[in-house]
Design a protein around this motif. Structure first.
Motif, mmCIF file in Angstrom:
data_model
loop_
_atom_site.group_PDB
_atom_site.id
_atom_site.type_symbol
_atom_site.label_atom_id
_atom_site.label_comp_id
_atom_site.label_asym_id
_atom_site.label_seq_id
_atom_site.Cartn_x
_atom_site.Cartn_y
_atom_site.Cartn_z
ATOM 1 N N ILE A 48 12.728 -7.127 -14.670
ATOM 2 C CA ILE A 48 12.941 -6.155 -13.583
ATOM 3 C C ILE A 48 13.320 -6.901 -12.304
ATOM 4 O O ILE A 48 14.246 -6.517 -11.580
ATOM 5 N N ALA A 49 12.634 -8.008 -12.041
ATOM 6 C CA ALA A 49 12.941 -8.787 -10.835
ATOM 7 C C ALA A 49 14.363 -9.314 -10.860
ATOM 8 O O ALA A 49 15.037 -9.380 -9.828
ATOM 9 N N LYS A 50 14.842 -9.694 -12.045
ATOM 10 C CA LYS A 50 16.196 -10.240 -12.164
ATOM 11 C C LYS A 50 17.256 -9.146 -12.084
ATOM 12 O O LYS A 50 18.284 -9.317 -11.405
ATOM 13 N N THR A 51 17.002 -8.035 -12.745
ATOM 14 C CA THR A 51 18.025 -6.985 -12.836
ATOM 15 C C THR A 51 17.970 -6.025 -11.653
ATOM 16 O O THR A 51 19.013 -5.566 -11.175
ATOM 17 N N PHE A 52 16.773 -5.719 -11.197
ATOM 18 C CA PHE A 52 16.615 -4.763 -10.100
ATOM 19 C C PHE A 52 15.734 -5.380 -8.997
ATOM 20 O O PHE A 52 14.592 -4.944 -8.773
ATOM 21 N N PRO A 53 16.255 -6.379 -8.315
ATOM 22 C CA PRO A 53 15.447 -7.027 -7.265
ATOM 23 C C PRO A 53 15.039 -6.063 -6.152
ATOM 24 O O PRO A 53 14.050 -6.321 -5.454
ATOM 25 N N LEU A 54 15.772 -4.955 -6.003
ATOM 26 C CA LEU A 54 15.385 -3.973 -4.985
ATOM 27 C C LEU A 54 13.986 -3.430 -5.267
ATOM 28 O O LEU A 54 13.178 -3.231 -4.352
ATOM 29 N N ILE A 55 13.697 -3.188 -6.557
ATOM 30 C CA ILE A 55 12.376 -2.682 -6.936
ATOM 31 C C ILE A 55 11.308 -3.740 -6.662
ATOM 32 O O ILE A 55 10.265 -3.461 -6.071
ATOM 33 N N SER A 56 11.585 -4.962 -7.099
ATOM 34 C CA SER A 56 10.595 -6.039 -6.931
ATOM 35 C C SER A 56 10.323 -6.338 -5.463
ATOM 36 O O SER A 56 9.206 -6.706 -5.089
ATOM 37 N N GLU A 57 11.346 -6.177 -4.643
ATOM 38 C CA GLU A 57 11.163 -6.452 -3.224
ATOM 39 C C GLU A 57 10.305 -5.380 -2.554
ATOM 40 O O GLU A 57 9.554 -5.655 -1.614
ATOM 41 N N ALA A 58 10.433 -4.153 -3.037
ATOM 42 C CA ALA A 58 9.708 -3.042 -2.412
ATOM 43 C C ALA A 58 8.265 -2.918 -2.891
ATOM 44 O O ALA A 58 7.396 -2.455 -2.143
ATOM 45 N N LEU A 59 8.010 -3.321 -4.127
ATOM 46 C CA LEU A 59 6.686 -3.060 -4.708
ATOM 47 C C LEU A 59 5.536 -3.643 -3.891
ATOM 48 O O LEU A 59 4.502 -2.971 -3.719
ATOM 49 N N PRO A 60 5.638 -4.861 -3.359
ATOM 50 C CA PRO A 60 4.500 -5.362 -2.568
ATOM 51 C C PRO A 60 4.213 -4.541 -1.321
ATOM 52 O O PRO A 60 3.123 -4.660 -0.736
ATOM 53 N N GLU A 61 5.183 -3.717 -0.910
ATOM 54 C CA GLU A 61 4.977 -2.864 0.268
ATOM 55 C C GLU A 61 4.240 -1.573 -0.086
ATOM 56 O O GLU A 61 3.831 -0.821 0.812
ATOM 57 N N ILE A 62 4.117 -1.295 -1.377
ATOM 58 C CA ILE A 62 3.522 -0.035 -1.817
ATOM 59 C C ILE A 62 2.012 -0.189 -1.919
ATOM 60 O O ILE A 62 1.491 -0.857 -2.820
ATOM 61 N N ALA A 63 1.303 0.387 -0.978
ATOM 62 C CA ALA A 63 -0.161 0.393 -0.978
ATOM 63 C C ALA A 63 -0.715 -1.018 -1.159
ATOM 64 O O ALA A 63 -0.204 -1.978 -0.559
ATOM 65 N N HIS A 64 -1.750 -1.138 -1.989
ATOM 66 C CA HIS A 64 -2.451 -2.406 -2.172
ATOM 67 C C HIS A 64 -2.570 -2.702 -3.671
ATOM 68 O O HIS A 64 -2.405 -1.800 -4.488
ATOM 69 N N PRO A 65 -2.844 -3.978 -4.031
ATOM 70 C CA PRO A 65 -2.872 -4.314 -5.465
ATOM 71 C C PRO A 65 -3.784 -3.406 -6.294
ATOM 72 O O PRO A 65 -3.437 -3.031 -7.424
ATOM 73 N N GLN A 66 -4.931 -3.048 -5.738
ATOM 74 C CA GLN A 66 -5.848 -2.202 -6.504
ATOM 75 C C GLN A 66 -5.206 -0.848 -6.824
ATOM 76 O O GLN A 66 -5.429 -0.275 -7.912
ATOM 77 N N ILE A 67 -4.433 -0.332 -5.889
ATOM 78 C CA ILE A 67 -3.762 0.954 -6.112
ATOM 79 C C ILE A 67 -2.586 0.772 -7.068
ATOM 80 O O ILE A 67 -2.368 1.594 -7.959
#
Length: 292
Positions: free
Chosen positions: A88-107
């Motif tokens: 996913i990180a290789k093919t859709f880096p947009l997703i990987s870049e945004a995911l750390p911004e989504i809430a917190h690891p526990q969520i």
């Protein structure tokens, strides 16, 4: 706070889950990650009569990548699984870049992509990303299935095209074209909070390094993801320069109608939208030159 009384049913299959939804309609809610549903139930903003637990349905989970076909992501795939997936990180880096911004690891350990899209919070990141990536969403009921473009799925704040007997079961992402770059940026009160303004930018270059496609989608500035790709289309057919990007940013600012909040005025949101547009398009264009 405690939720109002409800009946709990663990669905044993997709057919079982859809049959239950057909029977109870709006009186039933699907339970996957529960990261949005349970707080609203605890505050009694939602009072479903039945909770249909779909966590045990394996066919709704998983990431299926192919070099020649669209990528398919099961609706109950956890955000953490997406975040840790190298393909996913290789093919859709947009997703990987945004995911750390989504809430917190526990969520993100519990939250699911399908649940998030179905909840349709206008400040949430993934709805905007799904529009920017031109995703298609598979919608199923007990009697039929249909595909809906992400751009047509979101109808308003917390409102989607889903009918009372339907479930979002899969997200399909088309293969990105060569020489495509992307960037996700957001301003939030603190990391993990919903975006005051967020932006997903995608730029595709042709063989002569001229822009052949550009997309721009905001979150947090309207009742649903705001597609400002019409502004980004000013780049198509030309070499992407700083002046051209500034023109897009000015146009994008005119296309949004932010409502303001206790954390930011509408004028501040509009200003930030312009700044983020310039930064995101600059980064996306640079990455497109490097084939990222």
């Amino acid at each position: 706070m405690k939720p109002a009384p409800f009946r709990y049913v663990a669905a044993t299959s997709l057919a079982h889950a859809l049959a239950l939804k057909s029977e109870y309609g709006d009186e039933a809610k699907f339970l996957a990650g529960g990261q949005s549903l349970m707080p609203t139930m605890n505050f009694r903003l939602a009072r479903p009569m039945v909770l249909i637990d779909i966590n045990g349905i394996d066919e709704l989970s998983g990431i299926h990548l192919s070099e020649t076909a669209p990528t398919r992501i099961g609706a109950i795939t956890r955000y953490r699984a997406l975040e840790r997936d190298a393909a996913i990180a290789k093919t859709f880096p947009l997703i990987s870049e945004a995911l750390p911004e989504i809430a917190h690891p526990q969520i993100r350990n519990r939250g699911t992509i399908g649940g998030n899209l179905s909840h349709a919070d206008p400040a949430s990141e993934m709805p905007a990303i799904s529009v920017a990536l031109r995703a298609r969403l598979r919608i199923q009921s007990a009697t039929q299935e249909r595909w809906v473009a992400a751009a047509d799925f979101f109808l308003g704040s917390l409102t989607t095209d889903l009918q009372p007997d339907e479930m979002l079961t899969e997200i399909e992402l088309p293969q990105p074209k060569p020489r495509t770059g992307s960037c996700f940026l957001e301003i939030a009160r603190r990391r993990g909070d919903f975006a005051i303004v967020g932006i997903a930018a995608v730029v595709t270059l042709g063989d002569s390094a001229q822009c052949i496609d550009a997309r721009l989608v905001f979150c947090g500035v309207g009742e649903m993801p705001v597609d400002a790709s019409e502004a980004a289309s000013l780049l198509i057919g030309q070499t992407v320069t700083d002046d051209a990007i500034c023109a897009v940013a000015a146009s994008a600012q005119q296309m949004i109608d932010p409502g303001g909040s206790v954390h930011a005025t509408a004028d501040y949101q509009r200003h930030i939208a312009g700044v983020l547009t310039e930064r995101a398009l600059t980064a996306a264009n640079r990455r497109a030159h490097h084939g990222q």
